[in-house]
Design an enzyme around this catalytic site. Structure first.
Site, PDB file in Angstrom:
ATOM      1  N   GLU A   1     -11.697 -58.266  28.397  1.00 18.24           N
ATOM      2  CA  GLU A   1     -12.384 -58.714  27.197  1.00 18.24           C
ATOM      3  C   GLU A   1     -13.534 -57.780  26.864  1.00 18.24           C
ATOM      4  OE1 GLU A   1     -13.362 -62.812  27.789  1.00 18.24           O
ATOM      5  OE2 GLU A   1     -11.251 -63.422  27.873  1.00 18.24           O
TER       6      GLU A   1
ATOM      7  N   HIS B   1       2.830 -53.775  29.031  1.00 21.17           N
ATOM      8  CA  HIS B   1       3.610 -54.158  27.848  1.00 21.17           C
ATOM      9  C   HIS B   1       4.080 -52.923  27.075  1.00 21.17           C
ATOM     10  CE1 HIS B   1       0.297 -53.082  25.139  1.00 21.17           C
ATOM     11  NE2 HIS B   1      -0.518 -53.665  26.024  1.00 21.17           N
TER      12      HIS B   1
END
Length: 236
Positions: free
Chosen positions: A108, A15
């Site tokens: 995570e 991204h």
């Protein structure tokens, strides 16, 4: 003999710069224990620079030869990746549906989420010790994931991609850890090899590509940023 219906190419894009990247950069070299990001990780948007980078990515996609342009697009469900994919596809005039897959989400961090390196050592010294003993690849923070855990969910993802998208050229908008671990899986690397590669940050909106050559996908480029030439250097 090449597999006629096999996946033809795989292109991964990290991204564009997010406001989270800016926040991390702002606390480097300070005594801050927390990064100070108020948004949920999944809701962190692109920065202004990140949107400019995504537009540049779209121009790069538009300039590709017709037989290299993606035919299918996958994205992490996180806002910053979905925004990157949407902006790039619009700029490239690619009429492709973005298929969201949660297996492409970022790693995570569990109880360590939002903490700086200093914050981890001060608030969870036992975890800092355990991380050092186990090594980065296999260390799993409480409530979080190890790099090996990423490999597990990515093996599942790419099996599905091979089965459901034969003959396609797949573009994936995702996160730096996913780019690294995709290289680990596709190229059959060892723990030592991939952890050495991981020391070099995957740049925002960089492109990593693999193309079918006989029975295997083979590397074309990794962490490529030439399409961002002339744009202000991104923070990592």
């Amino acid at each position: 003999m090449a597999r006629v219906n096999a996946l033809q190419s795989l292109t991964l894009v990290r991204h564009g710069e997010s406001i989270g990247n800016i926040a991390y950069q702002a606390v480097l070299g300070t005594d801050a224990e927390e990064v100070g990001i108020v948004e949920r990780d999944a809701d962190i948007p692109l920065s202004e620079l990140g949107r400019v980078q995504a537009t540049a990515l779209g121009r790069w996609l538009r300039a590709l030869p017709a037989d290299e342009r993606p035919t299918r697009v996958l994205s992490s469900p996180y806002l910053r990746t979905a925004e990157t994919a949407r902006i790039a596809l619009e700029e490239a005039s690619l009429d492709a549906e973005i298929q969201v897959d949660e297996r492409l989400r970022d790693r995570e961090q569990g109880v360590l989420e939002g903490l700086t390196v200093l914050g981890v050592h001060r608030r969870h010294p036992e975890e800092a010790t355990r991380m050092k003993r186990l090594g980065k690849f296999y260390y799993r923070p409480p409530g979080g994931e190890s790099w090996a855990d990423l490999a597990l969910r990515l093996r599942s993802l790419y099996r599905d991609v091979e089965q459901d998208m034969p003959g396609e050229r797949v573009l994936v908008a995702t996160h730096d850890a996913i780019v690294v671990m995709t290289r680990y899986l596709v190229e059959g690397l060892s723990e030592g090899e991939i952890m050495k590669i991981e020391k070099t940050p995957v740049a925002n909106c960089s492109v990593s590509r693999w193309r079918r050559d006989g029975e295997r996908l083979r590397p074309v480029s990794y962490n490529e940023t030439g399409h961002l030439s002339g744009i202000r250097t991104a923070r990592t």
